[in-house]
Design a protein around this motif. Sequence first.
Motif, short mmCIF file in Angstrom:
data_model
loop_
_atom_site.label_atom_id
_atom_site.label_comp_id
_atom_site.label_asym_id
_atom_site.label_seq_id
_atom_site.Cartn_x
_atom_site.Cartn_y
_atom_site.Cartn_z
N GLY A 80 0.76 -1.22 0.00
CA GLY A 80 0.00 0.00 0.00
C GLY A 80 0.80 1.28 0.00
N TYR A 81 2.04 1.22 -0.43
CA TYR A 81 2.85 2.43 -0.47
C TYR A 81 3.97 2.28 -1.48
CZ TYR A 81 6.41 -0.16 2.04
OH TYR A 81 7.35 -1.10 2.38
N ILE A 82 4.54 3.42 -1.87
CA ILE A 82 5.75 3.46 -2.69
C ILE A 82 6.69 4.46 -2.02
CG2 ILE A 82 6.74 4.24 -4.89
CD1 ILE A 82 4.25 3.27 -6.29
N GLY A 94 -7.43 2.41 -2.51
CA GLY A 94 -8.35 2.14 -3.61
C GLY A 94 -8.98 0.78 -3.41
N LYS A 95 -9.29 0.10 -4.48
CA LYS A 95 -9.90 -1.23 -4.41
C LYS A 95 -8.83 -2.29 -4.59
CE LYS A 95 -13.68 -3.90 -6.50
NZ LYS A 95 -12.99 -5.18 -6.32
N VAL A 96 -8.88 -3.33 -3.76
CA VAL A 96 -7.92 -4.42 -3.90
C VAL A 96 -8.64 -5.70 -4.30
CG1 VAL A 96 -6.42 -3.41 -2.14
CG2 VAL A 96 -8.03 -5.20 -1.49
N VAL A 103 -3.41 -10.12 -0.77
CA VAL A 103 -3.58 -9.06 -1.75
C VAL A 103 -2.90 -9.44 -3.05
CG1 VAL A 103 -3.07 -6.66 -2.32
CG2 VAL A 103 -3.78 -7.26 0.01
N LYS A 104 -3.67 -9.47 -4.11
CA LYS A 104 -3.16 -9.81 -5.43
C LYS A 104 -2.90 -8.55 -6.25
CE LYS A 104 -2.74 -12.32 -9.33
NZ LYS A 104 -1.68 -13.30 -9.58
N ALA A 105 -3.79 -7.57 -6.11
CA ALA A 105 -3.70 -6.38 -6.94
C ALA A 105 -4.33 -5.19 -6.24
CB ALA A 105 -4.38 -6.61 -8.28
N ILE A 106 -3.84 -4.02 -6.56
CA ILE A 106 -4.49 -2.77 -6.16
C ILE A 106 -5.17 -2.22 -7.40
CG2 ILE A 106 -4.16 -0.45 -5.25
CD1 ILE A 106 -1.66 -1.41 -3.89
N THR A 107 -6.46 -2.03 -7.32
CA THR A 107 -7.20 -1.59 -8.50
C THR A 107 -7.94 -0.30 -8.21
OG1 THR A 107 -9.17 -2.85 -7.89
CG2 THR A 107 -7.52 -3.98 -9.23
N HIS A 108 -8.19 0.47 -9.27
CA HIS A 108 -8.95 1.70 -9.16
C HIS A 108 -8.44 2.59 -8.03
CE1 HIS A 108 -11.67 -0.05 -12.04
NE2 HIS A 108 -11.86 -1.07 -11.25
#
Length: 330
Positions: A80-82, A94-96, A103-108
């Motif tokens: 959840g960060y960079i 956003g949506k995961v 957690v596979k992906a962070i979407t939208h």
Amino acid sequence: MKEILEVLPNHIEHDILTITSSLEDLEEIRLRINKSVELVFHSHSYFLDKHFFTEQDAKEFLGKISQHSVYRMEEELRNGYITIHGGHRIGISGKVTLTNGQVKAITHISSFNIRVAKEHKGTAKAIIPYVYNKQSEKMFNTMMIGAPKSGKTTLLRDLIRSISDGLYGIKSARVSLIDERSEIAAPFEGVPQHDVGRRTDVMADCPKAEGMMMMIRSMSPEVLVVDEIGDEKDVKSLKEAVHAGVQVICSIHGYSLEEIRKRPSLAPLFQDHVFQRYILLDHLQSPGKIERVYGETFDSLTNNIRGNRYEMDRSHSDTVHVHVGRNRYR
């Protein structure tokens, strides 16, 4: 701050520089799609109402902070960060999507929170008399307790530098830093961008428990430093380090020593009296102010130390896919 301005959309950079007379006390920049940009200071926040942060701005911003390659930021995005050049951490919400509960992906992606990293030398000077044993010429095993934005990262960074360079009456020592989120030393291509001292070795982007054991085996540290411990693996590695004769300094999220002592995962540290000093930061006043120092038996050694008013102060699956608004990044 220069590193942050370089990755912002041009119109937002211009608005910040035009409207804000001083950025010294800026702690966060919050970017929310289709909303005004929010500048967060310690005691107040301020909205830039001239422009909204658009989906196109979000696409441009994500491209810049990932250097146009989201794949290379997979692990950070899962968390959840960079972390960007300069040690500034950018939170993402956003949506995961999940795979097997992970957690596979962070979407939208809908929001970004830029936490401004600041390097202020001299912040650790006030606590040196309490964490350094002049008789043995060694550091006391020390736990630093503080709420988010209380100044843990900056204080810890300056303490590392002081130990490494032998400042304020300390006998210099070899320091190994496990910088899991790359916030303390802010390494860029492996080279620390913040001054953490000339005798400090850094293991960045590595899980804390594994990193501690790796550094003990490979770098023979005299002092081991790790940020934001929490789970049983961290506790086990800290105890292993102490048994290996290494002094340890760590930080942890918390609002009081009493609260920390109630956490089941940390119980072995208190039962075995691993730490001789506990530094509690004041979360209600200015960042960097030390509220109290406790000894090994949890007795208060002092009250209301005048600290410097500074801060800044982060499953395993295959691929992270990232979307901004309705647009998709892979």
